[in-house]
Design an enzyme around this catalytic site. Structure first.
Site, PDB file in Angstrom:
ATOM      1  N   GLY A  28      82.403 -42.066 -10.799  1.00 36.97           N
ATOM      2  CA  GLY A  28      82.516 -41.886  -9.264  1.00 36.97           C
ATOM      3  C   GLY A  28      83.439 -40.457  -8.658  1.00 36.97           C
ATOM      4  O   GLY A  28      83.704 -39.997  -9.714  1.00 36.97           O
ATOM      5  N   ASP A  29      82.984 -39.823  -7.947  1.00 38.03           N
ATOM      6  CA  ASP A  29      83.083 -38.281  -7.851  1.00 38.03           C
ATOM      7  C   ASP A  29      84.190 -37.999  -7.804  1.00 38.03           C
ATOM      8  O   ASP A  29      84.879 -37.170  -8.590  1.00 38.03           O
ATOM      9  CB  ASP A  29      82.821 -37.524  -5.880  1.00 38.03           C
ATOM     10  CG  ASP A  29      83.695 -38.331  -4.611  1.00 38.03           C
ATOM     11  OD1 ASP A  29      84.508 -39.480  -4.725  1.00 38.03           O
ATOM     12  OD2 ASP A  29      83.539 -38.033  -3.576  1.00 38.03           O
ATOM     13  N   ASN A  32      84.789 -38.432 -11.800  1.00 39.53           N
ATOM     14  CA  ASN A  32      84.109 -37.604 -12.276  1.00 39.53           C
ATOM     15  C   ASN A  32      84.999 -36.273 -12.367  1.00 39.53           C
ATOM     16  O   ASN A  32      85.199 -35.858 -13.393  1.00 39.53           O
ATOM     17  CB  ASN A  32      82.467 -37.262 -11.830  1.00 39.53           C
ATOM     18  CG  ASN A  32      82.206 -38.564 -11.383  1.00 39.53           C
ATOM     19  OD1 ASN A  32      81.965 -39.768 -12.637  1.00 39.53           O
ATOM     20  ND2 ASN A  32      80.843 -38.107 -10.623  1.00 39.53           N
ATOM     21  N   TYR A 101      73.323 -48.347  -3.992  1.00 35.40           N
ATOM     22  CA  TYR A 101      75.331 -48.902  -3.624  1.00 35.40           C
ATOM     23  C   TYR A 101      75.368 -50.533  -3.550  1.00 35.40           C
ATOM     24  O   TYR A 101      74.779 -51.393  -2.586  1.00 35.40           O
ATOM     25  CB  TYR A 101      75.858 -48.209  -2.651  1.00 35.40           C
ATOM     26  CG  TYR A 101      75.366 -46.587  -2.776  1.00 35.40           C
ATOM     27  CD1 TYR A 101      76.872 -46.530  -3.908  1.00 35.40           C
ATOM     28  CD2 TYR A 101      75.467 -45.969  -1.820  1.00 35.40           C
ATOM     29  CE1 TYR A 101      76.740 -44.852  -4.671  1.00 35.40           C
ATOM     30  CE2 TYR A 101      75.230 -44.357  -2.667  1.00 35.40           C
ATOM     31  CZ  TYR A 101      76.387 -44.036  -3.581  1.00 35.40           C
ATOM     32  OH  TYR A 101      76.409 -42.729  -3.707  1.00 35.40           O
ATOM     33  N   ASN A 166      81.587 -33.389  -0.056  1.00 33.11           N
ATOM     34  CA  ASN A 166      80.911 -35.194  -0.020  1.00 33.11           C
ATOM     35  C   ASN A 166      80.818 -35.834   0.383  1.00 33.11           C
ATOM     36  O   ASN A 166      80.216 -36.806   0.537  1.00 33.11           O
ATOM     37  CB  ASN A 166      81.961 -35.145  -1.583  1.00 33.11           C
ATOM     38  CG  ASN A 166      80.998 -35.626  -2.613  1.00 33.11           C
ATOM     39  OD1 ASN A 166      79.700 -35.069  -2.867  1.00 33.11           O
ATOM     40  ND2 ASN A 166      81.269 -35.948  -3.467  1.00 33.11           N
ATOM     41  N   LYS A 225      79.993 -23.730  -2.112  1.00 31.29           N
ATOM     42  CA  LYS A 225      78.270 -24.517  -3.095  1.00 31.29           C
ATOM     43  C   LYS A 225      76.695 -23.380  -2.604  1.00 31.29           C
ATOM     44  O   LYS A 225      76.355 -24.734  -1.288  1.00 31.29           O
ATOM     45  CB  LYS A 225      78.867 -25.265  -4.068  1.00 31.29           C
ATOM     46  CG  LYS A 225      79.924 -25.504  -4.697  1.00 31.29           C
ATOM     47  CD  LYS A 225      79.883 -26.860  -4.875  1.00 31.29           C
ATOM     48  CE  LYS A 225      81.470 -27.348  -5.043  1.00 31.29           C
ATOM     49  NZ  LYS A 225      81.777 -29.253  -4.912  1.00 31.29           N
ATOM     50  N   GLY A 227      73.656 -24.064  -4.301  1.00 29.95           N
ATOM     51  CA  GLY A 227      72.315 -24.165  -4.588  1.00 29.95           C
ATOM     52  C   GLY A 227      72.482 -23.883  -5.580  1.00 29.95           C
ATOM     53  O   GLY A 227      73.722 -23.691  -6.432  1.00 29.95           O
ATOM     54  N   ASP A 254      80.545 -32.257  -8.544  1.00 28.86           N
ATOM     55  CA  ASP A 254      81.713 -33.060  -8.949  1.00 28.86           C
ATOM     56  C   ASP A 254      82.482 -32.416 -11.021  1.00 28.86           C
ATOM     57  O   ASP A 254      83.880 -31.813 -10.891  1.00 28.86           O
ATOM     58  CB  ASP A 254      81.722 -35.078  -9.278  1.00 28.86           C
ATOM     59  CG  ASP A 254      81.186 -35.351  -8.458  1.00 28.86           C
ATOM     60  OD1 ASP A 254      81.722 -35.379  -7.308  1.00 28.86           O
ATOM     61  OD2 ASP A 254      80.856 -36.381  -8.654  1.00 28.86           O
TER      62      ASP A 254
END
Length: 298
Positions: A28-29, A32, A101, A166, A225, A227, A254
């Site tokens: 899970g984000d 992690n 999910y 996210n 971020k 890429g 993450d």
């Protein structure tokens, strides 16, 4: 010793393995990020999770996994009769993933109720707290508002708040997400978004436009971020080396967050921290699943 708290959801992960089988783990984000932060941090600190789980066998195994990673479980609420969510990862030949999910009844959806019943005791003494768009998306609108008020109060007490939007379109609508993610940015000191999210949600096509938006909301430190080859760190472009082999991109962002925060807490500059985060993400996407097995970590 600093108290570092990661707020959100951990799930049961079923990741593709060889022979058409699946390997069960936990991910899970924010979990992690907690794992990679704890593994990378050189400065002694208490890294904990603020989440809700059930009282079933899988939840007990999840809590045991947290302990094995050296994570503090004191703020993991256990709800009688509840269970954690589950997801399955399908990965294509390029390492890009697709998620299925099962989380509609996940215990973590009741996290804010637990926090309110405990009168926010979990936040006491917190030096840094990380939360994400997924942390918000799984909550009701009422609980989102309650949580953000708690986080504003925590920030006013001197804690550093870190936010990664996210964005996941499967979890909520675009307009709803744009509204609540902007509210969350308004609580944050450090933001760790992807440019694509800002393009989709707010039409900001460049890192400079996104950065102006974020600083206008009160964000003090940011990494955008872009890429696998470029980051935008507090107004500076940073070229990074892409991975030679991409096996599974799960937890790329993450793990970057965990490596970045570890380096910042160890006293490195944002640019140096971004390099460490990128190096860690580059390594993580060379393995299947979100978490590199401890036997392969060293």
């Amino acid at each position: 010793m600093k108290k570092l708290l990661m707020l959100g959801e951990c799930m049961v992960e079923m990741a593709a393995a060889d022979g058409g089988l699946y390997r069960q783990g936990f991910a899970g984000d924010v979990y992690n990020t907690a794992v990679y932060l704890k593994r990378s941090l050189k400065t002694p600190a208490q890294v904990g999770l603020l989440t809700a789980v059930g009282d079933d066998a899988m939840s007990e195994a999840m809590l045991a996994c947290f302990r094995a990673e050296g994570l503090d479980n004191r703020h993991c609420y256990q709800l009688p009769g509840a269970m954690p969510g589950l997801y399955l990862i399908e990965v294509d030949e390029a390492g890009e993933r697709n998620f299925l999910y099962w989380r509609s009844q996940a215990a973590a959806r009741q996290l804010v109720r637990c926090i309110e019943e405990d009168n926010g005791a979990a936040f006491s003494g917190t030096d840094l707290l990380l939360f994400s768009g997924i942390s918000l998306a799984i909550l009701s609108a009422e609980h989102r508002a309650l949580l953000l008020e708690r986080l504003k109060a925590l920030r006013a007490q001197g804690a550093t708040l870190v936010f990664d939007p996210n964005y996941r379109a499967k979890l909520w609508g675009k307009d709803e997400a744009a509204h609540w993610l902007a509210q969350a940015y308004g609580c944050a000191d450090i933001a760790l978004p992807g440019l694509e999210e800002h393009q989709l949600l707010w039409g900001q096509q460049s890192p400079e436009q996104a950065a102006d938006f974020l600083t206008g909301l009160g964000v003090k430190e940011l990494v955008i971020k872009q890429g696998p080859e470029q980051l935008f760190v507090n107004g500076q472009y940073l070229a990074v080396t892409p991975a030679e082999q991409v096996v599974d991109t799960t937890a790329a962002g993450d793990s970057f967050n965990g490596g970045y925060l570890a380096a910042r807490l160890d006293g490195h500059s944002p640019l140096e921290a971004a390099k460490q985060g990128a190096a860690l993400a580059r390594r993580v996407i060379g393995y299947r699943g979100a978490i590199i097995d401890k036997s392969q970590w060293a």
